[in-house]
Design a protein around this motif. Structure first.
Motif, PDB file in Angstrom:
ATOM      1  N   GLY A   1      -7.072  -3.483  -5.611  1.00  0.00           N
ATOM      2  CA  GLY A   1      -5.807  -2.201  -5.373  1.00  0.00           C
ATOM      3  C   GLY A   1      -7.114  -1.207  -6.739  1.00  0.00           C
ATOM      4  O   GLY A   1      -7.220   0.469  -6.224  1.00  0.00           O
TER       5      GLY A   1
ATOM      6  N   PHE B   1     -10.523  -0.532  -5.568  1.00  0.00           N
ATOM      7  CA  PHE B   1     -10.878   0.595  -4.590  1.00  0.00           C
ATOM      8  C   PHE B   1     -10.743   1.068  -4.320  1.00  0.00           C
ATOM      9  O   PHE B   1     -11.341   2.156  -4.060  1.00  0.00           O
ATOM     10  CB  PHE B   1      -9.676  -0.257  -2.841  1.00  0.00           C
ATOM     11  N   GLU B   2      -9.200   1.782  -5.255  1.00  0.00           N
ATOM     12  CA  GLU B   2      -8.764   3.306  -5.227  1.00  0.00           C
ATOM     13  C   GLU B   2      -9.408   3.936  -6.545  1.00  0.00           C
ATOM     14  O   GLU B   2      -9.971   5.118  -6.509  1.00  0.00           O
ATOM     15  CB  GLU B   2      -7.989   3.226  -5.839  1.00  0.00           C
TER      16      GLU B   2
ATOM     17  N   PRO C   1      -9.765  -2.796   4.852  1.00  0.00           N
ATOM     18  CA  PRO C   1     -10.118  -3.474   3.967  1.00  0.00           C
ATOM     19  C   PRO C   1      -9.082  -4.430   3.015  1.00  0.00           C
ATOM     20  O   PRO C   1      -9.120  -5.514   3.228  1.00  0.00           O
ATOM     21  CB  PRO C   1     -11.208  -2.748   2.767  1.00  0.00           C
ATOM     22  N   GLY C   2      -7.664  -4.104   2.955  1.00  0.00           N
ATOM     23  CA  GLY C   2      -6.661  -4.768   2.378  1.00  0.00           C
ATOM     24  C   GLY C   2      -6.080  -5.749   2.856  1.00  0.00           C
ATOM     25  O   GLY C   2      -6.251  -7.288   3.058  1.00  0.00           O
TER      26      GLY C   2
ATOM     27  N   GLY D   1      -6.247   4.395   5.769  1.00  0.00           N
ATOM     28  CA  GLY D   1      -7.662   4.008   5.019  1.00  0.00           C
ATOM     29  C   GLY D   1      -7.525   2.865   4.480  1.00  0.00           C
ATOM     30  O   GLY D   1      -9.165   2.277   4.419  1.00  0.00           O
ATOM     31  N   GLY D   2      -7.351   1.987   3.906  1.00  0.00           N
ATOM     32  CA  GLY D   2      -6.877   1.331   3.343  1.00  0.00           C
ATOM     33  C   GLY D   2      -6.694   0.395   4.087  1.00  0.00           C
ATOM     34  O   GLY D   2      -6.342  -0.941   2.914  1.00  0.00           O
TER      35      GLY D   2
ATOM     36  N   SER E   1      -4.463   8.075   4.384  1.00  0.00           N
ATOM     37  CA  SER E   1      -4.851   6.984   3.030  1.00  0.00           C
ATOM     38  C   SER E   1      -4.057   5.900   3.201  1.00  0.00           C
ATOM     39  O   SER E   1      -4.889   4.691   2.071  1.00  0.00           O
ATOM     40  CB  SER E   1      -4.140   7.903   2.094  1.00  0.00           C
TER      41      SER E   1
ATOM     42  N   SER F   1       0.527  -0.832   0.045  1.00  0.00           N
ATOM     43  CA  SER F   1      -0.039   0.145   0.086  1.00  0.00           C
ATOM     44  C   SER F   1       0.980   1.064  -0.531  1.00  0.00           C
ATOM     45  O   SER F   1       0.299   1.902  -0.941  1.00  0.00           O
ATOM     46  CB  SER F   1      -1.255  -0.529   1.048  1.00  0.00           C
TER      47      SER F   1
END
Length: 152
Positions: free
Chosen positions: A99, A102-103, A45-46, A41-42, A38, A24
């Motif tokens: 990814g 998600f992004e 879930p990742g 934040g991910g 950021s 990430s």
């Protein structure tokens, strides 16, 4: 290597956390979008998606392939390198899609973005796994196993 279900969960959790954190950060830096917000934040879930894929999909396939290959099991390093490489390949294929979606959500140029993500992610994930995350994860697991043996 893990010898029980508890050790397997511990090992997979450590591995997933470190790989998702590292990849990430790498992707955010690659796209000039790194902030701690950021990154974190991910992260959850990742890690959840990576853990599920590792445990129930990619891990089973990678180990199934590895144990069918004509690799000497006398030297554990050969099996570790084979499984690690197969795991990285499978996880990069899956997590790159995660990814990209998600992004940016589903996009018109999704195929191009996905293929680019696979290329950029594989060249970072393989050395990260083989040189950093794998050895650290095995060291932590080994330390845990030694403590458990002493307590028994």
């Amino acid at each position: 290597m893990p010898k029980s279900k508890k050790e397997s969960i511990l090992f997979t959790s450590i591995m997933c956390f470190m790989m998702v954190f590292g990849m990430s950060a790498y992707n955010l830096l690659l796209h000039n979008a790194f902030t701690w917000g950021s990154l974190f934040g991910g992260l959850v879930p990742g890690i959840i998606v990576a853990f599920i894929l590792d445990t129930w999909v990619v891990g089973k396939i990678a180990k199934g392939i590895a144990f069918k290959l004509p690799i000497s099991r006398e030297k554990m390093i050969y099996m570790i390198l084979t499984i690690s490489t197969l795991m990285v390949t499978g996880m990069v294929l899956c997590m790159s899609l995660f990814g990209v979606v998600f992004e940016g959500g589903i996009q018109e140029d999704m195929g191009k973005l996905y293929l680019e993500a696979i290329g950029f992610n594989f060249i970072a994930a393989l050395p990260l796994q083989l040189l950093v995350v794998g050895p650290i994860s095995r060291f932590i697991l080994g330390s845990y196993q030694k403590r458990q043996a002493v307590q028994s």
